[in-house]
Design a protein around this motif. Sequence first.
Motif, PDB file in Angstrom:
ATOM      1  N   ALA A 210       0.603  -1.216  -0.130  1.00 59.70           N
ATOM      2  CA  ALA A 210      -0.253   0.004  -0.061  1.00 59.70           C
ATOM      3  C   ALA A 210       0.686   1.881  -0.259  1.00 59.70           C
ATOM      4  N   ILE A 211       2.034   1.098   0.427  1.00 61.31           N
ATOM      5  CA  ILE A 211       2.605   2.304   0.701  1.00 61.31           C
ATOM      6  C   ILE A 211       3.265   2.420  -1.081  1.00 61.31           C
ATOM      7  N   ASN A 212       3.622   1.626  -0.893  1.00 64.21           N
ATOM      8  CA  ASN A 212       4.458   1.887  -2.997  1.00 64.21           C
ATOM      9  C   ASN A 212       3.227   2.172  -3.981  1.00 64.21           C
ATOM     10  N   ALA A 213       2.473   2.100  -3.523  1.00 62.82           N
ATOM     11  CA  ALA A 213       1.489   1.660  -4.368  1.00 62.82           C
ATOM     12  C   ALA A 213       0.825   3.293  -4.801  1.00 62.82           C
ATOM     13  N   ALA A 214       0.722   3.744  -3.151  1.00 58.74           N
ATOM     14  CA  ALA A 214       0.573   4.731  -2.587  1.00 58.74           C
ATOM     15  C   ALA A 214       1.278   6.399  -3.180  1.00 58.74           C
ATOM     16  N   ILE A 215       2.868   6.033  -3.401  1.00 61.44           N
ATOM     17  CA  ILE A 215       4.180   6.671  -3.756  1.00 61.44           C
ATOM     18  C   ILE A 215       3.509   6.396  -5.172  1.00 61.44           C
ATOM     19  N   HIS A 216       3.473   5.718  -6.068  1.00 62.02           N
ATOM     20  CA  HIS A 216       3.429   5.879  -6.868  1.00 62.02           C
ATOM     21  C   HIS A 216       2.037   6.586  -7.955  1.00 62.02           C
ATOM     22  N   GLU A 217       0.785   6.301  -7.013  1.00 57.74           N
ATOM     23  CA  GLU A 217      -0.005   7.294  -7.125  1.00 57.74           C
ATOM     24  C   GLU A 217       0.633   8.867  -6.524  1.00 57.74           C
ATOM     25  N   ALA A 218       0.778   9.315  -6.318  1.00 56.08           N
ATOM     26  CA  ALA A 218       1.602  10.248  -5.409  1.00 56.08           C
ATOM     27  C   ALA A 218       2.035  11.549  -6.413  1.00 56.08           C
ATOM     28  N   ILE A 219       3.099  10.322  -7.367  1.00 52.85           N
ATOM     29  CA  ILE A 219       3.582  10.365  -8.236  1.00 52.85           C
ATOM     30  C   ILE A 219       3.275  11.257  -9.483  1.00 52.85           C
ATOM     31  N   HIS A 220       2.075  10.481 -10.296  1.00 52.54           N
ATOM     32  CA  HIS A 220       1.171  10.519 -11.427  1.00 52.54           C
ATOM     33  C   HIS A 220       0.615  12.237 -10.503  1.00 52.54           C
ATOM     34  N   ALA A 221      -0.082  12.536  -9.254  1.00 50.82           N
ATOM     35  CA  ALA A 221      -0.247  13.521  -8.917  1.00 50.82           C
ATOM     36  C   ALA A 221       0.252  14.125  -9.075  1.00 50.82           C
ATOM     37  N   PHE A 222       1.869  15.004  -8.728  1.00 48.54           N
ATOM     38  CA  PHE A 222       2.724  15.713  -8.613  1.00 48.54           C
ATOM     39  C   PHE A 222       3.202  15.877  -9.880  1.00 48.54           C
ATOM     40  N   ASN A 223       3.621  15.368 -10.742  1.00 50.53           N
ATOM     41  CA  ASN A 223       3.673  15.350 -12.162  1.00 50.53           C
ATOM     42  C   ASN A 223       3.166  15.913 -13.145  1.00 50.53           C
ATOM     43  N   TYR A 224       0.922  16.182 -12.270  1.00 46.68           N
ATOM     44  CA  TYR A 224      -0.020  16.080 -12.796  1.00 46.68           C
ATOM     45  C   TYR A 224       0.006  17.893 -12.722  1.00 46.68           C
ATOM     46  N   ALA A 225       0.676  18.712 -11.164  1.00 50.39           N
ATOM     47  CA  ALA A 225       0.656  19.651 -10.452  1.00 50.39           C
ATOM     48  C   ALA A 225       1.433  20.431 -11.140  1.00 50.39           C
ATOM     49  N   TYR A 226       2.616  20.139 -11.515  1.00 48.80           N
ATOM     50  CA  TYR A 226       3.556  20.577 -11.731  1.00 48.80           C
ATOM     51  C   TYR A 226       3.811  20.709 -13.593  1.00 48.80           C
ATOM     52  N   PHE A 227       3.843  19.132 -13.710  1.00 44.49           N
ATOM     53  CA  PHE A 227       4.664  19.792 -15.083  1.00 44.49           C
ATOM     54  C   PHE A 227       3.489  19.997 -16.339  1.00 44.49           C
ATOM     55  N   GLY A 228       2.769  19.190 -15.655  1.00 44.15           N
ATOM     56  CA  GLY A 228       1.699  18.860 -17.460  1.00 44.15           C
ATOM     57  C   GLY A 228       1.806  17.105 -17.524  1.00 44.15           C
ATOM     58  N   TYR A 229       1.386  17.389 -19.014  1.00 45.30           N
ATOM     59  CA  TYR A 229       0.922  15.344 -19.841  1.00 45.30           C
ATOM     60  C   TYR A 229       2.052  15.227 -20.239  1.00 45.30           C
ATOM     61  N   SER A 230       2.574  14.430 -20.301  1.00 40.03           N
ATOM     62  CA  SER A 230       3.752  13.383 -20.806  1.00 40.03           C
ATOM     63  C   SER A 230       3.969  12.738 -20.982  1.00 40.03           C
ATOM     64  N   LEU A 231       4.846  11.860 -21.729  1.00 35.33           N
ATOM     65  CA  LEU A 231       4.591  10.122 -22.307  1.00 35.33           C
ATOM     66  C   LEU A 231       4.598   9.453 -21.814  1.00 35.33           C
ATOM     67  N   ARG A 232       4.049   8.270 -21.929  1.00 36.83           N
ATOM     68  CA  ARG A 232       3.562   7.649 -20.906  1.00 36.83           C
ATOM     69  C   ARG A 232       5.033   7.358 -19.775  1.00 36.83           C
ATOM     70  N   PHE A 233       6.517   6.554 -21.158  1.00 35.40           N
ATOM     71  CA  PHE A 233       7.791   6.573 -20.435  1.00 35.40           C
ATOM     72  C   PHE A 233       8.247   7.010 -19.738  1.00 35.40           C
ATOM     73  N   LEU A 234       7.841   8.288 -19.778  1.00 34.48           N
ATOM     74  CA  LEU A 234       8.155   9.228 -18.714  1.00 34.48           C
ATOM     75  C   LEU A 234       7.449   9.396 -17.221  1.00 34.48           C
ATOM     76  N   ASN A 235       6.957   9.440 -17.662  1.00 30.56           N
ATOM     77  CA  ASN A 235       5.749   9.709 -16.554  1.00 30.56           C
ATOM     78  C   ASN A 235       5.705   7.460 -15.157  1.00 30.56           C
ATOM     79  N   GLU A 236       5.261   6.545 -15.939  1.00 31.30           N
ATOM     80  CA  GLU A 236       5.712   6.006 -15.153  1.00 31.30           C
ATOM     81  C   GLU A 236       7.165   5.368 -15.142  1.00 31.30           C
ATOM     82  N   GLY A 237       8.373   5.730 -15.783  1.00 34.61           N
ATOM     83  CA  GLY A 237       9.544   5.347 -15.155  1.00 34.61           C
ATOM     84  C   GLY A 237       9.746   6.150 -13.570  1.00 34.61           C
ATOM     85  N   MET A 238       9.055   7.223 -13.501  1.00 33.88           N
ATOM     86  CA  MET A 238       8.997   8.433 -12.862  1.00 33.88           C
ATOM     87  C   MET A 238       8.824   7.715 -11.463  1.00 33.88           C
ATOM     88  N   ALA A 239       7.184   7.331 -11.552  1.00 34.43           N
ATOM     89  CA  ALA A 239       6.403   7.218 -10.401  1.00 34.43           C
ATOM     90  C   ALA A 239       7.103   5.063  -9.949  1.00 34.43           C
TER      91      ALA A 239
END
Length: 357
Positions: A210-239
């Motif tokens: 649950a910790i790992n999953a929550a951080i993964h999804e939180a990174i998507h929320a962070f990317n959404y708030a700060y940077f905008g849409y991005s290609l999937r490989f970068l978004n998922e790789g970072m999460a």
Amino acid sequence: MSYKKRALLVIATIVIIILIFSHKLYGYFELTFDKLAAVYQSSPHLSSPVTPNKKESNNRSLTNIAADQNSQSLSASSSPHKADKVTVNRCRIPELVNITTQRQKYIKNDGSINYRVSKNYYQLETNLGKGYEPFLEELNLKLNAAFQHIENRLDIRLNKKIKLQIVFLTSRIEFENYLNTLGVPPSGYQGMYQSYNNLAVVEFINHKQAINAAIHEAIHAFNYAYFGYSLRFLNEGMAQYLSAITSNGAIATFNFSWLKHQRYPHQISILLFSELDWHGNNNHELYQNSNALFHFLMTNAQGRALVQQILKLEMKEPCSVLTQGVIEELLFEHFPNHQQEFDYWFENSVNSFLSEE
């Protein structure tokens, strides 16, 4: 004018008209197809599974259905590159507030007490109550470490606080029912993030998962708030890269047990042009290869400069996606030998992993 000449003139006129019309028609079909393909490839609301460690998750998949993000604040420098982008619809910018700080007490090596100023990078809201205090304490420590890692390693100043809304559900039935209310097919998911609701939903199977999953999804929320849409490989790789961070900010080496069957990684160009493939049967390979690529990029100065530049360009037009062509141009500018270096890093790491087994 003779009959033959008139006939030839009529035929020539008909041929010219057909050629002109067919050219315009072809151009129309080509333009229409390109637009449809661009919209489909950049759609932020398509879902795709991500696979965590099978030993820890009982062979279930961790999923993020929105690789979409948005933003308004960072100290972004100007770039000589044109932000060649594909427009994405349904872009909702979450409200961002100025980041706050707090004094934090800590014990020095000599046993004395000192204080340091720490940033509050986020505001976390969950449905967890009494009895989950240790879990939430660890989650907060790791989330804070993840945002510090981004700021320090990528040399990006984070000056806005994001809102993280995470719903944890402790039974599979509750989790699936909740996703159904959001209009999301729940099959195989352990977690998801919806950008237009700024909401993450996580199935709570066990503490670590649950910790790992929550951080993964939180990174998507962070990317959404700060940077905008991005290609999937970068978004998922970072999460994926940040989901296993420790409380003190350490990043574990990439787990090559996932890809030990591969002598070489996927070509970076394949990951760049993989937007549609994330919804197919090989998405597990894409998640792991993107994770490996992000690990590789973050291990050297050239790679970090590349990631930083991509994020800053995304931030300039948060409701659209940088094209693969722009990403490729940045790759060759910041990391001319990227594929050769990636192959070398991957092969050596796999060999080292296999020798230790």
